[in-house]
Design an enzyme around this catalytic site. Structure first.
Site, short mmCIF file in Angstrom:
data_model
loop_
_atom_site.label_atom_id
_atom_site.label_comp_id
_atom_site.label_asym_id
_atom_site.label_seq_id
_atom_site.Cartn_x
_atom_site.Cartn_y
_atom_site.Cartn_z
N LEU A 210 0.83 -1.21 0.00
CA LEU A 210 0.00 0.00 0.00
C LEU A 210 0.87 1.26 0.00
CD1 LEU A 210 -2.72 -1.03 2.63
CD2 LEU A 210 -3.04 -0.84 0.16
N LYS A 287 -2.99 8.74 9.73
CA LYS A 287 -2.75 9.75 8.71
C LYS A 287 -2.79 9.08 7.34
CE LYS A 287 0.68 13.04 6.97
NZ LYS A 287 2.06 13.57 7.10
N LYS A 299 7.19 21.06 -1.69
CA LYS A 299 8.43 20.41 -1.29
C LYS A 299 9.44 20.45 -2.44
CE LYS A 299 5.85 17.19 1.65
NZ LYS A 299 6.26 17.73 2.95
N ASP A 310 3.10 8.89 2.24
CA ASP A 310 2.73 9.70 3.40
C ASP A 310 1.53 9.12 4.12
OD1 ASP A 310 3.58 11.85 4.92
OD2 ASP A 310 2.14 13.23 4.06
N ASP A 369 2.05 23.08 4.61
CA ASP A 369 2.71 21.77 4.54
C ASP A 369 2.51 20.97 5.82
OD1 ASP A 369 4.19 19.72 3.45
OD2 ASP A 369 6.13 20.60 4.00
N ARG A 373 -1.55 18.19 10.93
CA ARG A 373 -1.88 18.61 12.30
C ARG A 373 -3.30 19.17 12.36
NH1 ARG A 373 3.97 21.40 14.00
NH2 ARG A 373 5.21 19.98 12.72
#
Length: 552
Positions: A210, A287, A299, A310, A369, A373
């Site tokens: 994945l 996440k 980035k 990510d 970025d 959060r």
């Protein structure tokens, strides 16, 4: 000459019928090596310990001694000429051992290692077995073995983990089918431990799949479909929530942060009920950023492709759910995972935007970025509706954690010492280590010191970004209102940027991971933590105690 030989070999694979010409392409080796093919040859992986003090000779394992006797001492002669130490293996072919073309002899280190090395935070005996099994399997795999038998050593579970993790390679995008080698246990009575290790490794390899897949092949809706298809086979409930549902639950910050992509966000909710309701629930927050370009704070181009992983935290949670369900561990677990993409777009977050959290706190997006959060703080608050005993957040939160720990361990943040000891023990046994980082009020103050907003997601110039990210999410942990004095629910924050998003390079340790392929961590850590919590901690319910005994 070489070209002619290659053409003649290919012609042997052409089969002609009356009306059809079939061309069968030779299989490529599972390790992706050039010009190698997976053959029908079989191999055996056995072990040898370091030299003993009596005669200065290396000592075979039980299976190794049996092979040496069958070869009339030939294996002993070969080892005496070329000693094999921990981290090394040697392959001997055509020794006359019935059923095996290749024999891989792998070094296990000292016979009686320090079982629990608290300095290294490892069960050294189990880790040495993983290394030996992994190196042996990789060696015979490179020889083209299609069937590999592995000795169970003293810990068949660890042997299975090392073997199957080492054999894995991501090859889903090849036009040619690549058949992995068939790995099995060699003459050992503890087949249950081997089966447990197989499940651990298969689940972690799924997390690797994945994480490693390119972003265009795992868009939120595609990702959700694959998760649903896989997990519902094991009595895990999967609910796929879309934008209208999220809006009805006041998840406005998540929707705002995910507007930068034309692919809408999806909230995945996973539920596995293996114990009595009164035994409590462990809730996970994952996440699931499918691709993080950094949005308007884009980035650097070099290395940006790594951020297709990510969502490694979400992958590890899904894989852990599969492992717990397949093992039928008596525990209740739930998870909420937001799948979205953070792309540069006029619809996306702009520096200075204000978002209102589900718990009515206002957050400023000073750094687009640092979107996770803003998003996960809302999801952390939402899982409070599950009334969990523990909340565990897993994600690739900060690059800085890999600057400190590399790929050696996952960073752990918590104020709850008993929870830390549970994860510490799970890391010792699984080999998937954690390292505790500070979560002090100092870092919370960095997020809340602003007079015009409740929270700000900017990174302090003084450093400490991993701790600051953990403190940001902790601000949204819901209160436990079931007791007379409401307290914040126990929370654990796992930052797996180094262990989940990054792939190890050629010079780094742990040979059971291939160079350039994602590691799928901390899958085994989560499985071991949940097993310990379900089977080793005191239970409130007697029916669950009975289920624990039946589980193993």
């Amino acid at each position: 000459m070489y070209k002619t030989t290659a053409v003649l070999r290919c012609l042997k694979n052409i089969q002609v019928s009356e009306n059809l010409v079939k061309f069968s392409v030779p299989n490529r080796n599972f390790n992706g090596g050039p010009g190698q093919s997976t053959s029908s040859s079989s191999a055996l992986v056995i072990g040898v310990y370091d030299s003993n003090e009596k005669d200065g000779q290396q000592e075979f394992t039980e299976a190794g001694q049996k092979v040496n006797d069958t070869s009339n001492g030939l294996l002993r002669e070969l080892v005496n000429k070329q000693p094999i130490t921990l981290g090394k293996a040697q392959v001997y072919s055509h020794l006359g051992i019935e059923g095996f073309t290749h024999i891989a002899l792998a070094g296990l280190g000292p016979k009686n290692p320090n079982r629990l090395n608290h300095t290294e935070q490892l069960n050294e005996e189990r880790e040495n077995i993983r290394l030996a099994a992994a190196i042996g399997v990789r060696k015979v795999q490179n020889k083209g073995a299609g069937k590999i038998s592995v000795e169970g050593f003293t810990e068949p579970e660890a042997a299975a983990e090392g073997s199957m993790l080492a054999a894995y390679d991501y090859n889903a995008n090849l036009s040619i089918d690549v058949t992995p080698p068939a790995i099995s246990l060699y003459e050992h009575s503890d087949t249950n431990s081997w089966a447990s290790g197989e499940i651990n490794a298969e689940c972690q390899n799924w997390a690797r799949h994945l994480s490693h897949a390119p972003a265009n092949l795992k868009l939120p809706e595609m990702y959700a479909e694959e998760i649903c298809d896989r997990l519902t086979r094991y009595d895990i409930r999967v609910d796929i929530r879309k934008k209208d549902w999220m809006r009805s639950r006041n998840l406005h910050a998540s929707l705002e942060a995910a507007k930068s992509s034309c692919h809408g966000p999806i909230l995945l909710e996973l539920s596995y009920c293996g114990a009595a309701p009164e035994d409590g629930t462990v809730a996970f927050v994952g996440k699931g950023n499918i691709f993080d370009s950094g949005a308007l704070f884009i980035k650097p181009c070099k290395g940006m492709y790594q951020f297709r992983a990510d969502m490694a935290g979400a992958a590890a949670i899904c894989a852990a759910f599969q492992g717990i369900a397949r093992k039928r561990i008596p525990i209740n677990i739930r998870a909420a995972i937001l799948l979205y993409m953070n792309m540069p777009s006029p619809m996306g977050l702009k520096p200075g935007d204000i978002l209102q959290n589900r718990n009515s706190k206002y957050m400023r997006a000073s750094d687009p970025d640092n979107d996770c959060r803003l998003v996960l703080s809302e999801i952390v608050d939402y899982v409070g509706t599950y009334v969990p005993d523990v909340i565990v957040g897993v994600g690739t939160f900060t690059k800085s954690i890999s600057d400190a720990l590399g790929i050696s361990a996952t960073g752990l943040f918590t104020r709850n010492y008993p929870l830390f000891t549970e994860f510490h023990r799970a890391g010792l046994e699984s080999g998937d280590r954690i390292w505790r980082m500070p979560l002090w009020k100092h870092f919370a103050h960095l997020n809340t010191k602003y007079p015009d907003v409740d929270l700000d997601n900017r990174t302090a110039r003084s450093g400490g970004d991993p701790s600051q990210a953990a403190a940001f999410l902790e601000e949204s942990v819901p209160l436990d209102l079931t007791c007379c004095c409401p307290t914040v629910r126990p929370y654990v924050h796992l930052d797996c940027f180094g262990t989940g998003l990054l792939a190890q390079t050629e010079n780094e340790a742990e040979p059971y991971y291939r160079k350039g392929v994602k590691m799928g961590r901390p899958t085994r850590l989560l499985i071991q933590f949940l097993y310990h919590r379900a089977c080793l901690l005191p239970k409130k319910n007697k029916s669950t105690e009975v289920a624990v005994k039946k589980a193993w």
